[in-house]
Design an enzyme around this catalytic site. Structure first.
Site, PDB file in Angstrom:
ATOM      1  N   CYS A  41       3.408  12.156  -1.011  1.00 60.60           N
ATOM      2  CA  CYS A  41       3.780  10.967  -0.117  1.00 60.60           C
ATOM      3  C   CYS A  41       3.423  11.996   1.499  1.00 60.60           C
ATOM      4  O   CYS A  41       3.170  11.314   2.119  1.00 60.60           O
ATOM      5  CB  CYS A  41       4.869  10.670   0.127  1.00 60.60           C
ATOM      6  SG  CYS A  41       5.662   9.991   1.581  1.00 60.60           S
ATOM      7  N   THR A 142       8.270  13.068 -11.149  1.00 62.00           N
ATOM      8  CA  THR A 142       6.792  13.529 -10.974  1.00 62.00           C
ATOM      9  C   THR A 142       5.392  12.998 -10.415  1.00 62.00           C
ATOM     10  O   THR A 142       4.961  13.290 -10.915  1.00 62.00           O
ATOM     11  CB  THR A 142       6.852  13.863 -12.530  1.00 62.00           C
ATOM     12  OG1 THR A 142       6.952  13.302 -13.431  1.00 62.00           O
ATOM     13  CG2 THR A 142       7.796  15.783 -13.220  1.00 62.00           C
ATOM     14  N   GLY A 184      -9.306  -3.219  -3.295  1.00 61.90           N
ATOM     15  CA  GLY A 184      -8.684  -3.579  -2.259  1.00 61.90           C
ATOM     16  C   GLY A 184      -6.644  -3.713  -1.783  1.00 61.90           C
ATOM     17  O   GLY A 184      -6.050  -4.435  -1.963  1.00 61.90           O
ATOM     18  N   ILE A 187      -4.276   2.030  -0.870  1.00 62.84           N
ATOM     19  CA  ILE A 187      -4.991   2.740  -0.263  1.00 62.84           C
ATOM     20  C   ILE A 187      -6.196   2.957  -0.152  1.00 62.84           C
ATOM     21  O   ILE A 187      -6.572   2.691   0.967  1.00 62.84           O
ATOM     22  CB  ILE A 187      -4.806   3.384  -2.022  1.00 62.84           C
ATOM     23  CG1 ILE A 187      -3.339   4.328  -2.053  1.00 62.84           C
ATOM     24  CG2 ILE A 187      -5.105   4.584  -1.513  1.00 62.84           C
ATOM     25  CD1 ILE A 187      -2.995   4.525  -3.303  1.00 62.84           C
ATOM     26  N   SER A 267     -10.059   3.938  -6.035  1.00 61.03           N
ATOM     27  CA  SER A 267      -8.784   3.424  -4.817  1.00 61.03           C
ATOM     28  C   SER A 267      -7.908   2.057  -5.821  1.00 61.03           C
ATOM     29  O   SER A 267      -7.601   1.264  -5.432  1.00 61.03           O
ATOM     30  CB  SER A 267      -8.671   3.626  -3.598  1.00 61.03           C
ATOM     31  OG  SER A 267      -9.560   2.543  -3.314  1.00 61.03           O
ATOM     32  N   LEU A 316       6.678   3.064  -4.085  1.00 56.93           N
ATOM     33  CA  LEU A 316       6.129   3.332  -3.129  1.00 56.93           C
ATOM     34  C   LEU A 316       7.430   4.412  -3.272  1.00 56.93           C
ATOM     35  O   LEU A 316       8.848   4.840  -3.974  1.00 56.93           O
ATOM     36  CB  LEU A 316       7.437   2.029  -2.322  1.00 56.93           C
ATOM     37  CG  LEU A 316       7.045   0.597  -2.521  1.00 56.93           C
ATOM     38  CD1 LEU A 316       7.572  -0.389  -2.094  1.00 56.93           C
ATOM     39  CD2 LEU A 316       5.165   1.102  -2.056  1.00 56.93           C
ATOM     40  N   HIS A 442      15.171  -9.083  23.477  1.00 59.19           N
ATOM     41  CA  HIS A 442      13.963  -9.953  24.244  1.00 59.19           C
ATOM     42  C   HIS A 442      13.884  -9.201  25.742  1.00 59.19           C
ATOM     43  O   HIS A 442      14.069  -8.616  26.215  1.00 59.19           O
ATOM     44  CB  HIS A 442      14.630 -11.107  25.342  1.00 59.19           C
ATOM     45  CG  HIS A 442      13.831 -11.833  25.692  1.00 59.19           C
ATOM     46  ND1 HIS A 442      12.798 -12.514  25.333  1.00 59.19           N
ATOM     47  CD2 HIS A 442      13.102 -12.608  26.916  1.00 59.19           C
ATOM     48  CE1 HIS A 442      11.959 -13.458  26.059  1.00 59.19           C
ATOM     49  NE2 HIS A 442      12.650 -13.085  26.652  1.00 59.19           N
TER      50      HIS A 442
END
Length: 456
Positions: A41, A142, A184, A187, A267, A316, A442
């Site tokens: 990461c 890992t 696609g 990554i 990827s 993630l 806002h």
């Protein structure tokens, strides 16, 4: 021989946070990391790609500044400088992780780990380079590695440097003349976004009928249209057949095709990284190459936990963070369990994509009776003020039977920063009557969520 309450194998997000939380809970902790603190990461994934993508946004803003009354001449991208900045960002954050380990008294061993089994006292034995460690508990953190499908020429392409993974592509100091992205998913799309934004012709080859995996179909279509306008090409329902010295051959409904390029990004997914750790010595259960865990992050072996990508549940970094906390809480006897129903995901393209929970399609496939509303981002004053002809939108999926929000998907500016609020709505399971009482600042783009709540 060094003795610890908990040994963590892996120094990525799940690993270093697990050690930190364990130390905060009074446990003597050690981390064994063979490559670098921060894991994929921090070093070759989430953080460095964001650095590149931000530079691409600055470049795009300068090129199109005239639309906003800002004129710039001779705008150019210095890719070597972009990579240099990326390296500095990574260095700063890695040093931060190292400092955190020191401040909590966590022992860090920069070495490859191997599980040896147990000693006579029942403690776990781990070899960390030349040092042998014992621990009452063991945490496997890992991570994952790039999946390499058995395609002719692919291995040779990786060896020659023609094929690159997310690791190597982040260190290219020269822009490729033409790039093919094999895959696609997140990554592939983020890297395709960067290189296309700075002028590199990019082709994305995806074996599925859509990009971005399980992301809402309309969002995927919108993202594709955006980049097709910039010249990016997408080959869907396409199978990679062969990798040559400077070419990629794929097959789709129209037959076989060969693309000439000077770099191919691999990827096509990731797999759990547990090979060589010797978990077999403890008879830890695995399934399809990933460690099997329960809602407490426990494996089938008491005292052994697995957090992050290595358990294959949801790859993630923020999932790994939460899993680490759940694991440590279990060690400390604090009631807690892992929930995966409200974990947000983000694709940091431009426009950004952010999702949490169910799509209308996934909810209905599960037999849920839902209502979906779609709110154009143009409903938010700030979006109109900052975006020219934007076609972003936000979708809310509402469970009519249980009176709660079960999904939010959005594409547009600031989506990555807004999605946590939607995740909180899902996690707390607040009824619609309560959600409508929330006050949104806002003008912000987040007001599209409020607009959607009043459409349900």
């Amino acid at each position: 021989m060094e003795k610890f309450d908990v040994i963590v194998v892996g120094g990525g997000p799940g690993g270093y946070l697990c050690a930190e939380r364990a130390a905060q809970g009074g446990l003597k902790a050690a981390v064994v990391e063979k490559r670098w603190m921060g894991g994929t990461c921090l070093n070759e994934g989430c953080v460095p790609t964001k650095s590149l993508l931000y530079c691409a946004k600055q470049y795009a803003a300068a090129r199109h500044g005239a639309d906003y009354g800002v004129h710039a001449e001779q705008v150019a991208i210095d890719h070597a400088k972009v990579v240099q900045r990326k390296n500095q960002v990574v260095k700063t954050l890695v040093n931060g992780v190292k400092g955190t380990m020191r401040s909590h008294g966590i022992a860090v061993y920069m070495a490859e780990a191997k599980v040896l089994g147990r000693n006579a006292d029942g403690d776990f034995l781990v070899q960390a380079g030349d040092t042998q460690l014992t621990g009452k508990r063991l945490v496997v953190a890992t991570g994952s590695v790039t999946a390499v499908p058995p395609v002719p020429g692919l291995k040779e392409g990786l060896e020659s440097g023609f094929v690159v993974t997310n690791r190597e592509i982040l260190d290219l100091t020269e822009l490729p003349k033409k790039l093919v992205c094999m895959g696609g998913g997140v990554i592939g799309l983020e890297m395709a976004c960067y290189f296309a934004s700075v002028g590199v012709p990019v082709t994305v080859i995806e074996m599925m009928p859509k990009i971005a995996g399980a992301t809402d179909q309309e969002i995927c279509d919108t993202l594709m249209r955006t980049y097709q306008k910039e010249g990016m090409e997408f080959k869907l329902n396409a199978k990679l057949l062969e990798v040559g010295e400077d070419s990629v051959t794929y097959e789709d409904a129209d037959g076989k095709h060969t693309l000439i390029c000077d770099k191919m990004l691999l990827s096509a997914g990731r797999r759990a990284n547990i090979q060589g750790l010797n978990l077999e010595a403890l008879q830890v259960e695995t399934n399809r190459g990933a460690v099997v865990t329960d809602r407490h992050m426990c494996t089938n072996v008491p005292g052994v936990y697995a957090v992050g990508d290595c358990n294959g549940k949801l790859m993630l970094a923020h999932t790994a963070y939460r899993e680490a906390e759940v694991a440590v809480n279990h060690m400390l006897g604090i009631p807690d369990e892992m929930r995966y129903e409200a974990i947000p995901s983000v694709i940091y393209t431009n426009p950004e994509v952010a999702c949490v929970g169910e799509t209308q399609q996934s909810a209905e496939a599960k037999g849920m009776r839902v209502k979906m509303v779609k709110v154009p981002m143009m409903y938010a004053g700030r979006y109109v003020a900052e975006t020219l002809n934007g076609d972003g939108f936000c979708k809310l999926v509402y469970d009519l039977e249980h009176n709660r929000l079960v999904g939010v998907q959005m594409i547009g500016a600031y989506a990555s920063e807004m999605i946590y609020g939607a995740a909180l709505m899902l996690e707390t399971e607040l009824p619609l009557s309560q959600l409508k009482k929330l006050v949104f600042p806002h003008p912000t783009v987040s007001e599209v969520i409020r607009e959607g709540l009043f459409m349900l």
